[in-house]
Scaffold this motif. Sequence first.
Motif, short mmCIF file in Angstrom:
data_model
loop_
_atom_site.label_atom_id
_atom_site.label_comp_id
_atom_site.label_asym_id
_atom_site.label_seq_id
_atom_site.Cartn_x
_atom_site.Cartn_y
_atom_site.Cartn_z
N VAL A 147 -10.16 -2.89 3.81
CA VAL A 147 -11.13 -1.86 3.46
C VAL A 147 -12.52 -2.47 3.49
O VAL A 147 -12.76 -3.51 2.87
CB VAL A 147 -10.84 -1.29 2.06
CG1 VAL A 147 -11.86 -0.23 1.67
CG2 VAL A 147 -9.43 -0.71 2.01
N TRP A 192 -6.68 11.48 -4.87
CA TRP A 192 -7.51 11.02 -3.77
C TRP A 192 -8.74 10.32 -4.30
O TRP A 192 -9.52 10.89 -5.05
CB TRP A 192 -7.88 12.22 -2.88
CG TRP A 192 -6.65 12.94 -2.42
CD1 TRP A 192 -6.01 13.98 -3.07
CD2 TRP A 192 -5.87 12.64 -1.27
NE1 TRP A 192 -4.89 14.35 -2.37
CE2 TRP A 192 -4.77 13.54 -1.26
CE3 TRP A 192 -5.99 11.72 -0.24
CZ2 TRP A 192 -3.80 13.54 -0.26
CZ3 TRP A 192 -5.03 11.70 0.77
CH2 TRP A 192 -3.95 12.61 0.74
N THR A 218 -7.74 10.06 5.70
CA THR A 218 -8.81 9.73 4.78
C THR A 218 -9.83 8.86 5.50
O THR A 218 -9.61 8.41 6.63
CB THR A 218 -8.27 8.98 3.56
OG1 THR A 218 -7.57 7.81 3.99
CG2 THR A 218 -7.33 9.86 2.75
N ASP A 274 -10.90 5.72 4.88
CA ASP A 274 -10.53 4.33 5.08
C ASP A 274 -9.04 4.10 5.25
O ASP A 274 -8.63 3.08 5.79
CB ASP A 274 -11.00 3.48 3.88
CG ASP A 274 -12.51 3.53 3.67
OD1 ASP A 274 -13.25 3.60 4.67
OD2 ASP A 274 -12.94 3.53 2.50
N GLY A 275 -8.20 5.04 4.79
CA GLY A 275 -6.76 4.82 4.78
C GLY A 275 -6.02 5.33 5.98
O GLY A 275 -4.82 5.09 6.11
N GLN A 311 -2.77 9.93 6.14
CA GLN A 311 -2.12 9.76 4.84
C GLN A 311 -1.50 11.02 4.27
O GLN A 311 -0.89 10.97 3.20
CB GLN A 311 -3.12 9.18 3.84
CG GLN A 311 -3.58 7.77 4.22
CD GLN A 311 -4.13 7.01 3.05
OE1 GLN A 311 -5.27 7.18 2.65
NE2 GLN A 311 -3.28 6.15 2.47
N SER A 351 -11.71 8.24 0.17
CA SER A 351 -11.53 6.98 0.88
C SER A 351 -10.07 6.66 1.14
O SER A 351 -9.74 6.02 2.14
CB SER A 351 -12.18 5.84 0.10
OG SER A 351 -11.57 5.70 -1.18
N LYS A 352 -9.18 7.11 0.22
CA LYS A 352 -7.76 6.84 0.42
C LYS A 352 -6.92 7.72 -0.49
O LYS A 352 -7.42 8.33 -1.45
CB LYS A 352 -7.43 5.37 0.14
CG LYS A 352 -7.52 5.00 -1.34
CD LYS A 352 -7.01 3.57 -1.56
CE LYS A 352 -7.01 3.23 -3.06
NZ LYS A 352 -6.49 1.87 -3.33
N ARG A 361 0.83 -1.21 0.00
CA ARG A 361 0.00 0.00 0.00
C ARG A 361 0.86 1.25 0.00
O ARG A 361 2.01 1.22 0.47
CB ARG A 361 -0.94 0.04 1.21
CG ARG A 361 -0.28 0.41 2.52
CD ARG A 361 -1.27 0.42 3.69
NE ARG A 361 -2.23 1.49 3.63
CZ ARG A 361 -2.43 2.39 4.60
NH1 ARG A 361 -1.69 2.35 5.70
NH2 ARG A 361 -3.35 3.31 4.49
#
Length: 308
Positions: A111, A206, A38, A40-41, A44, A144-145, A5
């Motif tokens: 996720v 993003w 973010t 879900d992440g 970041q 989300s990420k 990731r």
Amino acid sequence: MSLHRLSSVTIGVPDPAATAPYYAELGLRREADGWFATRDGGRQLRIVPAPTRRLVEMRVGVDDPGDLDAAAARLGRMGVAAVRGPGERLTAADPATRARAVLQVEPRPAVPAAPPTPYNGPGREERTAGRAPGVLRAHPVRPSKLGHAVLGTPEPPVTAAFFGDGLGFKVSDSLGDAGAFLRCSTDHHNILVLAAPVPFLHHTSWQVDDVDDIGRGAMAMLEGHPERHVWGFGRHHIGSNFFWYLKDPAGNFTEYYSDMDCIVDDQLWDPEVFDVNESFFSWGQPPPPSWIAPEDLAALMTGTHTAR
């Protein structure tokens, strides 16, 4: 792939206090210590002071300490110094841009699954009991990420080799001498190495849920700030994603995107070499000159770049 990731990026700007509110408006959650998260992440994005806007650091998740040992050995054979620690980390700098890369042992992201957005089409009636979700959403858009960063470099082969041969990124597609799309996850790319006269950060990207959230997010960002618009709405050819580009107060571009190509099985993907002038978009308006060569490029080259 032991890399799994893109964990975070740290960007440097002349005036972090003036730049940070933009990313809160973009939909990132501001943490007490200055990091941005973010949906879900997690954490970041970090913004730090720097004389010119640039990519300071990129962190990448790996599976175990053995992956750090393997990367250190590869970098050593290339003559690039790598430092272990603190914790289960390996740090090295790209010789061409001095951008720092940190490999860190961390769990693979889990996720939460989300149902696909229902769309009606010829012979396909997925949504029959109400209006489209995209026209009913009232909540602010939250990415989300973090998907990828684009790094301008005066030596694309050196930077591409650092991330690829050294750190272990894989090549998804190439722009020949002009650059390379590299991945450390199943996303088509997590970094684009792009030829430039000086090192600089071109953009961060993003992920949002769908095309409606690209539109909703961009329109919210442009309300009262038309100067933020750069390029979009459109669809890229390389990577296939929908996009809309905006600009932060320091001059860095940011991209809302959805529907990026995913490469789960390397055997099913054939990297191609594309012409840099013909391959960036499938439909939409052509990229403006300022997207190819940012308006502050001359200032970056002469060291006179300042916060805007």
